[in-house]
Motif scaffolding. Structure first.
Motif, PDB file in Angstrom:
ATOM      1  N   SER A  65       0.811  -1.218   0.000  1.00 39.71           N
ATOM      2  CA  SER A  65       0.000   0.000   0.000  1.00 39.71           C
ATOM      3  C   SER A  65       0.846   1.270   0.000  1.00 39.71           C
ATOM      4  CB  SER A  65      -0.960   0.014   1.191  1.00 39.71           C
ATOM      5  OG  SER A  65      -0.272   0.291   2.406  1.00 39.71           O
ATOM      6  N   PHE A  66       2.121   1.162   0.315  1.00 41.44           N
ATOM      7  CA  PHE A  66       3.003   2.324   0.291  1.00 41.44           C
ATOM      8  C   PHE A  66       3.503   2.636  -1.114  1.00 41.44           C
ATOM      9  CE2 PHE A  66       3.136   1.245   4.754  1.00 41.44           C
ATOM     10  CZ  PHE A  66       3.059   2.492   5.355  1.00 41.44           C
ATOM     11  N   PHE A  67       3.150   1.798  -2.091  1.00 42.22           N
ATOM     12  CA  PHE A  67       3.584   2.000  -3.469  1.00 42.22           C
ATOM     13  C   PHE A  67       2.481   2.643  -4.284  1.00 42.22           C
ATOM     14  CE2 PHE A  67       6.672  -0.896  -1.984  1.00 42.22           C
ATOM     15  CZ  PHE A  67       7.776  -0.752  -2.791  1.00 42.22           C
ATOM     16  N   ALA A  68       2.885   3.546  -5.177  1.00 43.01           N
ATOM     17  CA  ALA A  68       1.957   4.127  -6.136  1.00 43.01           C
ATOM     18  C   ALA A  68       1.569   3.036  -7.136  1.00 43.01           C
ATOM     19  CB  ALA A  68       2.624   5.295  -6.858  1.00 43.01           C
ATOM     20  N   ASP A  69       0.497   3.268  -7.897  1.00 45.53           N
ATOM     21  CA  ASP A  69       0.055   2.276  -8.872  1.00 45.53           C
ATOM     22  C   ASP A  69       1.144   1.924  -9.877  1.00 45.53           C
ATOM     23  OD1 ASP A  69      -2.424   2.072  -7.680  1.00 45.53           O
ATOM     24  OD2 ASP A  69      -3.378   3.498  -9.054  1.00 45.53           O
ATOM     25  N   ASP A  70       2.012   2.887 -10.184  1.00 48.22           N
ATOM     26  CA  ASP A  70       3.105   2.615 -11.113  1.00 48.22           C
ATOM     27  C   ASP A  70       4.439   2.464 -10.383  1.00 48.22           C
ATOM     28  OD1 ASP A  70       3.294   5.284 -10.379  1.00 48.22           O
ATOM     29  OD2 ASP A  70       3.801   5.993 -12.387  1.00 48.22           O
ATOM     30  N   GLY A  71       4.383   2.331  -9.054  1.00 49.50           N
ATOM     31  CA  GLY A  71       5.592   2.150  -8.260  1.00 49.50           C
ATOM     32  C   GLY A  71       6.212   0.793  -8.520  1.00 49.50           C
ATOM     33  N   VAL A  72       7.535   0.742  -8.550  1.00 50.30           N
ATOM     34  CA  VAL A  72       8.260  -0.479  -8.878  1.00 50.30           C
ATOM     35  C   VAL A  72       9.063  -0.943  -7.665  1.00 50.30           C
ATOM     36  CG1 VAL A  72       9.976  -1.533 -10.407  1.00 50.30           C
ATOM     37  CG2 VAL A  72       8.482   0.280 -11.278  1.00 50.30           C
ATOM     38  N   PHE A  73       8.908  -2.208  -7.328  1.00 47.85           N
ATOM     39  CA  PHE A  73       9.720  -2.853  -6.300  1.00 47.85           C
ATOM     40  C   PHE A  73      10.729  -3.719  -7.038  1.00 47.85           C
ATOM     41  CE2 PHE A  73      10.587  -6.476  -3.474  1.00 47.85           C
ATOM     42  CZ  PHE A  73      11.022  -5.809  -2.354  1.00 47.85           C
ATOM     43  N   VAL A  74      12.013  -3.409  -6.863  1.00 51.99           N
ATOM     44  CA  VAL A  74      13.085  -4.125  -7.535  1.00 51.99           C
ATOM     45  C   VAL A  74      13.726  -5.069  -6.524  1.00 51.99           C
ATOM     46  CG1 VAL A  74      15.289  -3.872  -8.743  1.00 51.99           C
ATOM     47  CG2 VAL A  74      13.514  -2.131  -9.027  1.00 51.99           C
ATOM     48  N   SER A  75      13.807  -6.353  -6.867  1.00 49.85           N
ATOM     49  CA  SER A  75      14.435  -7.306  -5.959  1.00 49.85           C
ATOM     50  C   SER A  75      15.182  -8.367  -6.761  1.00 49.85           C
ATOM     51  CB  SER A  75      13.385  -7.979  -5.064  1.00 49.85           C
ATOM     52  OG  SER A  75      12.714  -8.998  -5.775  1.00 49.85           O
ATOM     53  N   GLY A  76      15.929  -9.181  -6.060  1.00 50.18           N
ATOM     54  CA  GLY A  76      16.651 -10.276  -6.687  1.00 50.18           C
ATOM     55  C   GLY A  76      15.740 -11.339  -7.251  1.00 50.18           C
TER      56      GLY A  76
END
Length: 149
Positions: A65-76
């Protein structure tokens, strides 16, 4: 409140390496201008703290919920876009992140009233059997203010 639009991280203890989304050019991020108000800076610190507490509580919907609709979470484990996909991505890696204590420190915040970049250290501990050190990360978060939020 600021929304997270991208998070890049380097997980040292887990052997996972992910390119960060902000350009740090060595240590140049330490000299970036910080034109944020104290209120905005405190809001950003709260977002970072709440993200880590949501991980510890295994509340991945709250984390997303802390991410915007176009927010990207980058992970391994790959990238996820938007709150729902971020929550799903965390659910898929639950065995690697549950029963941990995530502690962010040494936040370096730069930006203005619309966008901020936060570089921080993340230290991860086992929390069930002991407080054993699990790993650390360098997180680079880009947060944006949209429609005053």
């Amino acid at each position: 409140m600021f929304k997270s639009v991208s998070i890049g991280l380097l997980l040292l203890g887990l052997g996972i390496s992910v390119p960060v989304t902000a350009q740090t050019n060595g240590n140049s991020y330490l000299q970036e201008a910080n034109q944020l108000t104290p209120q905005d800076e405190q809001a950003i610190r709260q977002v970072i703290a709440r993200l880590n507490h949501a991980l510890d509580a295994e509340d991945y919907s709250l984390y997303g919920s802390f991410f915007a609709d176009d927010g990207v979470f980058v992970s391994g484990f790959g990238d996820a876009v938007g709150p729902g996909n971020v929550a799903k991505a965390l659910e898929q890696v639950r065995p690697f992140i549950s029963n941990r204590r995530h502690s962010a420190s040494n936040l370096v915040i730069s930006g203005d009233s619309e966008q901020a970049i936060v570089t921080s250290y993340l230290i991860v501990f086992e929390r069930v059997s002991s407080l054993e050190y699990v790993g650390s990360a360098v997180n680079v978060d880009t947060l944006e203010k949209r429609d005053g939020v």
